[in-house]
Design a protein around this motif. Structure first.
Motif, mmCIF file in Angstrom:
data_model
loop_
_atom_site.group_PDB
_atom_site.id
_atom_site.type_symbol
_atom_site.label_atom_id
_atom_site.label_comp_id
_atom_site.label_asym_id
_atom_site.label_seq_id
_atom_site.Cartn_x
_atom_site.Cartn_y
_atom_site.Cartn_z
ATOM 1 N N SER A 226 0.808 -1.339 -0.008
ATOM 2 C CA SER A 226 -0.244 -0.150 -0.004
ATOM 3 C C SER A 226 0.665 1.258 -0.228
ATOM 4 O O SER A 226 0.426 2.430 -0.331
ATOM 5 N N GLY A 227 2.136 1.259 0.529
ATOM 6 C CA GLY A 227 2.973 2.354 0.700
ATOM 7 C C GLY A 227 2.474 3.301 1.646
ATOM 8 O O GLY A 227 1.868 4.333 1.378
ATOM 9 N N ASP A 228 2.463 2.892 2.908
ATOM 10 C CA ASP A 228 1.529 3.545 4.078
ATOM 11 C C ASP A 228 2.484 4.544 4.730
ATOM 12 O O ASP A 228 2.211 5.034 6.001
ATOM 13 N N GLY A 229 3.801 4.718 4.176
ATOM 14 C CA GLY A 229 4.746 5.728 4.941
ATOM 15 C C GLY A 229 5.806 4.840 5.748
ATOM 16 O O GLY A 229 6.696 5.732 6.254
ATOM 17 N N ASP A 230 5.716 3.523 5.883
ATOM 18 C CA ASP A 230 6.545 2.983 6.849
ATOM 19 C C ASP A 230 7.944 2.593 6.129
ATOM 20 O O ASP A 230 8.565 1.604 6.209
ATOM 21 N N TRP A 231 8.279 3.489 5.019
ATOM 22 C CA TRP A 231 9.541 3.199 4.129
ATOM 23 C C TRP A 231 10.598 3.523 4.931
ATOM 24 O O TRP A 231 10.593 4.352 5.995
ATOM 25 N N GLY A 232 11.759 3.299 4.077
ATOM 26 C CA GLY A 232 13.197 3.786 4.802
ATOM 27 C C GLY A 232 13.632 5.057 4.426
ATOM 28 O O GLY A 232 12.949 5.992 3.841
ATOM 29 N N ILE A 233 15.026 5.428 4.789
ATOM 30 C CA ILE A 233 15.548 6.825 4.415
ATOM 31 C C ILE A 233 16.050 6.558 2.802
ATOM 32 O O ILE A 233 15.906 5.511 2.317
ATOM 33 N N VAL A 234 16.699 7.660 2.536
ATOM 34 C CA VAL A 234 16.958 7.807 0.900
ATOM 35 C C VAL A 234 18.165 6.936 0.645
ATOM 36 O O VAL A 234 19.190 6.867 1.719
ATOM 37 N N ASN A 235 18.114 6.039 -0.374
ATOM 38 C CA ASN A 235 19.179 4.982 -0.485
ATOM 39 C C ASN A 235 19.960 5.749 -1.457
ATOM 40 O O ASN A 235 19.887 5.709 -2.888
ATOM 41 N N ARG A 236 20.976 6.086 -1.235
ATOM 42 C CA ARG A 236 22.104 6.706 -2.109
ATOM 43 C C ARG A 236 23.407 5.850 -2.291
ATOM 44 O O ARG A 236 24.250 6.240 -3.033
ATOM 45 N N HIS A 237 23.318 4.497 -2.112
ATOM 46 C CA HIS A 237 24.451 3.759 -2.335
ATOM 47 C C HIS A 237 24.166 2.735 -3.704
ATOM 48 O O HIS A 237 23.033 2.987 -4.124
ATOM 49 N N ILE A 238 25.322 2.656 -4.052
ATOM 50 C CA ILE A 238 25.264 1.732 -5.629
ATOM 51 C C ILE A 238 24.790 0.215 -5.243
ATOM 52 O O ILE A 238 25.066 -0.454 -4.401
ATOM 53 N N LYS A 239 23.812 -0.098 -6.065
ATOM 54 C CA LYS A 239 22.998 -1.403 -5.837
ATOM 55 C C LYS A 239 23.946 -2.700 -6.190
ATOM 56 O O LYS A 239 24.770 -2.422 -7.427
ATOM 57 N N PRO A 240 24.023 -3.548 -5.356
ATOM 58 C CA PRO A 240 24.853 -4.595 -5.763
ATOM 59 C C PRO A 240 24.180 -5.405 -6.919
ATOM 60 O O PRO A 240 23.037 -5.483 -7.135
ATOM 61 N N ASP A 241 24.902 -6.187 -7.758
ATOM 62 C CA ASP A 241 24.487 -6.828 -8.936
ATOM 63 C C ASP A 241 23.454 -7.862 -8.674
ATOM 64 O O ASP A 241 22.539 -8.219 -9.377
ATOM 65 N N TRP A 242 23.588 -8.568 -7.465
ATOM 66 C CA TRP A 242 22.825 -9.691 -6.990
ATOM 67 C C TRP A 242 21.350 -9.293 -6.794
ATOM 68 O O TRP A 242 20.754 -10.239 -6.468
ATOM 69 N N ILE A 243 21.197 -7.940 -6.139
ATOM 70 C CA ILE A 243 20.097 -7.712 -5.780
ATOM 71 C C ILE A 243 18.873 -6.987 -6.706
ATOM 72 O O ILE A 243 19.609 -5.907 -7.545
ATOM 73 N N PRO A 244 17.848 -7.297 -6.937
ATOM 74 C CA PRO A 244 16.958 -6.809 -7.926
ATOM 75 C C PRO A 244 16.637 -5.229 -7.402
ATOM 76 O O PRO A 244 16.647 -4.963 -6.318
ATOM 77 N N GLN A 245 16.377 -4.530 -8.583
ATOM 78 C CA GLN A 245 16.136 -2.881 -8.296
ATOM 79 C C GLN A 245 14.936 -2.706 -7.400
ATOM 80 O O GLN A 245 15.194 -1.749 -6.595
ATOM 81 N N TRP A 246 13.891 -3.492 -7.481
ATOM 82 C CA TRP A 246 12.791 -3.406 -6.789
ATOM 83 C C TRP A 246 12.917 -3.579 -4.989
ATOM 84 O O TRP A 246 12.453 -3.067 -4.218
ATOM 85 N N ALA A 247 14.022 -4.318 -4.928
ATOM 86 C CA ALA A 247 14.472 -4.651 -3.677
ATOM 87 C C ALA A 247 15.453 -3.970 -3.085
ATOM 88 O O ALA A 247 15.680 -4.070 -1.871
ATOM 89 N N TRP A 248 15.920 -3.134 -3.774
ATOM 90 C CA TRP A 248 17.150 -2.102 -3.022
ATOM 91 C C TRP A 248 16.549 -0.771 -3.225
ATOM 92 O O TRP A 248 16.997 -0.071 -2.135
ATOM 93 N N VAL A 249 15.647 -0.465 -4.185
ATOM 94 C CA VAL A 249 15.442 1.118 -3.779
ATOM 95 C C VAL A 249 13.747 0.987 -4.397
ATOM 96 O O VAL A 249 13.322 0.421 -5.381
ATOM 97 N N ASP A 250 13.055 2.017 -3.767
ATOM 98 C CA ASP A 250 11.562 2.093 -4.260
ATOM 99 C C ASP A 250 11.057 3.709 -4.076
ATOM 100 O O ASP A 250 11.535 4.292 -3.282
ATOM 101 N N THR A 251 10.257 4.334 -5.067
ATOM 102 C CA THR A 251 9.850 5.634 -5.003
ATOM 103 C C THR A 251 8.412 5.785 -4.555
ATOM 104 O O THR A 251 7.633 6.859 -4.351
ATOM 105 N N TYR A 252 7.796 4.363 -4.361
ATOM 106 C CA TYR A 252 6.338 4.073 -3.805
ATOM 107 C C TYR A 252 5.443 5.129 -4.547
ATOM 108 O O TYR A 252 4.647 5.770 -4.065
ATOM 109 N N PRO A 253 5.391 4.618 -5.950
ATOM 110 C CA PRO A 253 4.576 5.656 -6.771
ATOM 111 C C PRO A 253 2.947 5.118 -6.141
ATOM 112 O O PRO A 253 2.699 3.926 -5.985
#
Length: 367
Positions: A226-253
């Motif tokens: 639902s994107g209820d506001g319980d998300w994290g802080i801004v992720n400014r780190h480079i994504k490791p290759d083995w982690i999917p994009q959706w599991a690393w960073v989200d803008t909660y559209p």
């Protein structure tokens, strides 16, 4: 994100569906359902191995029990029927839930039915024994009520300045619930019901621990979807290759609280953040699996509860490091981290106590 189940169905099946059932609320209902199944299973197992016994109930003719059942029936009829009707009419059920509006006819009818049922059943009962798991419908209802109040109260305390400025908005907002508030109030309610029925509190705590972990994990799925506001802080780190994009960073559209900037017809965060509800959902469901595997091996009373305190405290403390929750001046810890530290301390102290008790027990003494 999918604030309603209709949004989720439309996305999955590429069809436009207007169904205003809230995704977060649905996942919370699933969390209670999952916990219910686990609680019942543990109650039955503990009764079978002799840890707990059946509860003797006598017909005391107390009118308060009839009144309580009638009140429960009224609340269910007054709100649930009105919410279901609102769904079929295409209205927002959440605004109805957080209001005094409801279905008076359904409430009064269900109050009458439940009151009569409670009275008749008591009259037919002289003395009987019920199984502890048969208390679960009552436990679920009472835990839900008090857990809801606790979650809202702890959130209000966490946002104390907003509470002082606009108390009505803070207390009656459809968002803003603190997990530990719901857990503490719900757990105290659960333990009190066990105490009233003469079940040892340590056994009640052990029985409830796996179910609480599972319920938390399922509930966090609702937060993520639902994107209820319980998300994290801004992720400014480079994504490791083995982690999917959706599991690393989200803008909660299209998030449920309309946070961020408005574009393309919905709100979206301007920068990507850590999807912490996703992390917690995965972690807590895995931790539930660990607890479920070890539940028959941890035989000492209290061991399962202390394990829950330790695992839950560690998980919540470290996830708070990358969450957006307010940090207090003292040690720069959030409210959840302070409680998590108490949980960890309680878990460690509990295992130390169990170890000392086993070591110094008469069975271990050398004759």
């Amino acid at each position: 994100m999918f604030p309603t189940i209709g949004d989720l169905i439309s996305y999955l099946f590429h069809v436009q569906v207007k169904f205003n059932l809230q995704t977060f609320g649905t996942c919370m209902a699933l969390a209670f359902a999952g916990a219910y199944v686990v609680f019942v299973s543990e109650f039955k197992r503990r009764e079978k191995d002799g840890t707990i016994v059946g509860i003797q109930v006598k017909n005391a003719g107390k009118p308060v029990e009839v009144i309580v059942n009638a009140c429960i029936g009224f609340l269910i009829g007054y709100k649930v029927v009105a919410i279901v009707w609102a769904l079929f009419q295409g209205h927002d059920p959440v605004s109805l839930l957080f209001s005094l509006r409801g279905n008076w006819i359904a409430g009064c009818l269900l109050a009458l039915v439940w009151g009569i049922w409670a009275y008749v059943s008591k009259q037919e009962m002289t003395a009987t024994v019920i199984h502890p798991y048969q208390l679960m419908p009552y436990i679920v209802f009472m835990v839900a009520v008090w857990g809801f109040l606790g979650a809202k109260l702890f959130d209000a305390v966490e946002h104390f300045q907003e509470l002082m400025y606009d108390p009505v908005t803070v207390l009656f907002a459809r968002s803003g619930f603190t997990y530990y508030g719901g857990l503490i109030f719900g757990a105290l309610t659960y333990l009190y019901i066990g105490y009233r029925h003469k079940i040892k509190l340590i056994h009640m705590a052990d029985i409830g621990s796996p179910g609480m972990m599972l319920a938390y994990g399922i509930g966090r799925i609702g937060c993520q979807l639902s994107g209820d506001g319980d998300w994290g802080i801004v992720n400014r780190h480079i994504k490791p290759d083995w982690i999917p994009q959706w599991a690393w960073v989200d803008t909660y559209p299209h998030n449920a609280i309309n946070a961020g900037i408005f574009k393309h017809g919905y709100y979206e965060l301007p920068v990507g953040v850590y999807p912490t509800p996703l992390y917690e959902a995965v972690l807590c469901i895995l931790l539930f699996g660990v607890m479920w595997l070890f539940r028959k091996r941890l035989r000492a009373p209290g061991s399962m509860f202390f394990l829950f305190l330790l695992l839950n405290g560690i998980e919540r403390y470290y996830i708070e490091i990358i969450r957006i929750t307010p940090k207090y001046t003292l040690f720069q810890l959030s409210q959840a981290q302070m409680i998590a530290l108490l949980f960890m301390a309680g878990g460690v102290a509990g295992f130390v106590w169990l170890t000392g008790r086993a070591y110094f027990s008469p069975a271990k003494e050398i004759p």
